[in-house]
Design a protein around this motif. Sequence first.
Motif, PDB file in Angstrom:
ATOM      1  N   LEU A 156     -24.437  36.963 -29.326  1.00  0.00           N
ATOM      2  CA  LEU A 156     -24.631  36.569 -27.939  1.00  0.00           C
ATOM      3  C   LEU A 156     -23.329  36.434 -27.151  1.00  0.00           C
ATOM      4  O   LEU A 156     -23.294  36.672 -25.947  1.00  0.00           O
ATOM      5  N   ASN A 157     -22.233  36.044 -27.828  1.00  0.00           N
ATOM      6  CA  ASN A 157     -20.983  35.845 -27.114  1.00  0.00           C
ATOM      7  C   ASN A 157     -20.106  37.087 -27.080  1.00  0.00           C
ATOM      8  O   ASN A 157     -18.970  37.047 -26.652  1.00  0.00           O
ATOM      9  N   ALA A 158     -20.633  38.219 -27.549  1.00  0.00           N
ATOM     10  CA  ALA A 158     -19.800  39.400 -27.747  1.00  0.00           C
ATOM     11  C   ALA A 158     -19.184  39.927 -26.463  1.00  0.00           C
ATOM     12  O   ALA A 158     -18.149  40.567 -26.495  1.00  0.00           O
ATOM     13  N   SER A 159     -19.798  39.688 -25.316  1.00  0.00           N
ATOM     14  CA  SER A 159     -19.266  40.241 -24.074  1.00  0.00           C
ATOM     15  C   SER A 159     -18.575  39.190 -23.213  1.00  0.00           C
ATOM     16  O   SER A 159     -18.216  39.453 -22.092  1.00  0.00           O
ATOM     17  N   HIS A 160     -18.368  37.978 -23.735  1.00  0.00           N
ATOM     18  CA  HIS A 160     -17.831  36.893 -22.943  1.00  0.00           C
ATOM     19  C   HIS A 160     -16.311  36.799 -23.021  1.00  0.00           C
ATOM     20  O   HIS A 160     -15.710  36.032 -22.299  1.00  0.00           O
ATOM     21  N   ARG A 161     -15.680  37.512 -23.912  1.00  0.00           N
ATOM     22  CA  ARG A 161     -14.242  37.469 -24.053  1.00  0.00           C
ATOM     23  C   ARG A 161     -13.676  38.885 -23.968  1.00  0.00           C
ATOM     24  O   ARG A 161     -14.367  39.858 -24.176  1.00  0.00           O
ATOM     25  N   ALA A 162     -12.357  38.944 -23.677  1.00  0.00           N
ATOM     26  CA  ALA A 162     -11.704  40.254 -23.669  1.00  0.00           C
ATOM     27  C   ALA A 162     -11.619  40.782 -25.098  1.00  0.00           C
ATOM     28  O   ALA A 162     -11.431  40.010 -26.038  1.00  0.00           O
ATOM     29  N   PRO A 163     -11.746  42.078 -25.278  1.00  0.00           N
ATOM     30  CA  PRO A 163     -11.677  42.628 -26.633  1.00  0.00           C
ATOM     31  C   PRO A 163     -10.235  42.717 -27.132  1.00  0.00           C
ATOM     32  O   PRO A 163      -9.320  43.034 -26.373  1.00  0.00           O
ATOM     33  N   ILE A 164     -10.037  42.409 -28.405  1.00  0.00           N
ATOM     34  CA  ILE A 164      -8.741  42.639 -29.042  1.00  0.00           C
ATOM     35  C   ILE A 164      -8.790  43.941 -29.827  1.00  0.00           C
ATOM     36  O   ILE A 164      -7.769  44.588 -30.046  1.00  0.00           O
ATOM     37  N   ALA A 165      -9.989  44.344 -30.251  1.00  0.00           N
ATOM     38  CA  ALA A 165     -10.158  45.597 -30.984  1.00  0.00           C
ATOM     39  C   ALA A 165     -11.556  46.141 -30.724  1.00  0.00           C
ATOM     40  O   ALA A 165     -12.507  45.371 -30.598  1.00  0.00           O
ATOM     41  N   GLU A 166     -11.660  47.463 -30.635  1.00  0.00           N
ATOM     42  CA  GLU A 166     -12.954  48.103 -30.398  1.00  0.00           C
ATOM     43  C   GLU A 166     -13.035  49.421 -31.163  1.00  0.00           C
ATOM     44  O   GLU A 166     -12.037  50.132 -31.300  1.00  0.00           O
ATOM     45  N   THR A 167     -14.222  49.722 -31.629  1.00  0.00           N
ATOM     46  CA  THR A 167     -14.488  51.061 -32.149  1.00  0.00           C
ATOM     47  C   THR A 167     -15.640  51.662 -31.350  1.00  0.00           C
ATOM     48  O   THR A 167     -16.521  50.934 -30.887  1.00  0.00           O
ATOM     49  N   LEU A 168     -15.607  52.972 -31.189  1.00  0.00           N
ATOM     50  CA  LEU A 168     -16.660  53.673 -30.470  1.00  0.00           C
ATOM     51  C   LEU A 168     -17.093  54.884 -31.286  1.00  0.00           C
ATOM     52  O   LEU A 168     -16.289  55.782 -31.555  1.00  0.00           O
ATOM     53  N   ASN A 169     -18.349  54.861 -31.722  1.00  0.00           N
ATOM     54  CA  ASN A 169     -18.928  55.971 -32.505  1.00  0.00           C
ATOM     55  C   ASN A 169     -18.017  56.368 -33.669  1.00  0.00           C
ATOM     56  O   ASN A 169     -17.771  57.556 -33.908  1.00  0.00           O
ATOM     57  N   LEU A 170     -17.540  55.363 -34.391  1.00  0.00           N
ATOM     58  CA  LEU A 170     -16.594  55.600 -35.472  1.00  0.00           C
ATOM     59  C   LEU A 170     -17.302  56.090 -36.728  1.00  0.00           C
ATOM     60  O   LEU A 170     -18.242  55.464 -37.209  1.00  0.00           O
ATOM     61  N   SER A 171     -16.835  57.221 -37.264  1.00  0.00           N
ATOM     62  CA  SER A 171     -17.394  57.773 -38.500  1.00  0.00           C
ATOM     63  C   SER A 171     -16.267  58.144 -39.446  1.00  0.00           C
ATOM     64  O   SER A 171     -15.176  58.527 -39.021  1.00  0.00           O
ATOM     65  N   LYS A 172     -16.555  58.020 -40.736  1.00  0.00           N
ATOM     66  CA  LYS A 172     -15.601  58.410 -41.759  1.00  0.00           C
ATOM     67  C   LYS A 172     -16.351  59.060 -42.915  1.00  0.00           C
ATOM     68  O   LYS A 172     -17.288  58.483 -43.464  1.00  0.00           O
ATOM     69  N   SER A 173     -15.932  60.274 -43.256  1.00  0.00           N
ATOM     70  CA  SER A 173     -16.552  61.011 -44.355  1.00  0.00           C
ATOM     71  C   SER A 173     -15.490  61.460 -45.335  1.00  0.00           C
ATOM     72  O   SER A 173     -14.341  61.713 -44.967  1.00  0.00           O
ATOM     73  N   TYR A 174     -15.883  61.556 -46.587  1.00  0.00           N
ATOM     74  CA  TYR A 174     -15.014  62.066 -47.643  1.00  0.00           C
ATOM     75  C   TYR A 174     -15.684  63.273 -48.283  1.00  0.00           C
ATOM     76  O   TYR A 174     -16.906  63.328 -48.399  1.00  0.00           O
TER      77      TYR A 174
END
Length: 266
Positions: A16-34
């Motif tokens: 619920l509080n996720a949008s109430h503060r400035a972000p210090i780190a963000e990922t967007l559509n992050l994927s990792k494959s091996y």
Amino acid sequence: MTPETLTPPVPARQHLNASHRAPIAETLNLSKSYGADSATVSALRNVTLRLEAGSFTAIMGPSGSGKSTLMHIMAGLDDATSGTVALGGTDITRLDDRALTLLRRRRIGFVFQSFNLVPTLDVRQNILLPYELDGRRPDAAETARMLALVDSLGLTARLGHRPHELSGGQQQRVAIARALVTRPELVFADEPTGNLDSKTSRDVLGLLANASREHGQSIAMVTHDPIAASFADRIVFLADGRVVDDRGPSSAHEISRLMLDLEVAA
């Protein structure tokens, strides 16, 4: 049950509080494959996550859920296959090695399971290593803060010892002191209490919580321990490389129940 058909035992939701503060780190559509072709293994699948400044976030999930991979990519220690990562508004996926190294050195602290202490340095020198790498000496206020931190971790009598003269738990406390000493904006901690006894674990977790609450540092902690996660003010659960739940402070009992559900569904 395949990853594509996995139904989270608890509906995924946004804290619920996720949008109430400035972000210090963000990922967007992050994927990792091996691997490649039929041997491809997907560690992360389109993860979008926002860590707020000053927050203490626990990242949990069954073995192989992608939680350590997520932390390593967010810390700039590994590359994503696709998607973006931003730290303090800077897209680190676009930085060259030198710029990324400077960003990690000056704005991020690390606590990993392997400690990564320098064997030829004593405890004091290991803790002060971030200043050395940045080409400067701590001033009087920073030295006083370091000594207070050392005392809070029960390491004062060990300042002149080298890592091989310490127990595993003591080495972990040195690594934690080194991560916090410069008060970086963001601290990544991978199982920071894994080698500690119950009392020292509580002390360390209290220290991390205080760094967040009193000093505005952001803590992102990967853990399998429900008690450790109960110290956080936000808990993100991963399964099969996806975020499946995102909630505020929870009791160790509530966290244990959800973790059990995730293990059963894995």
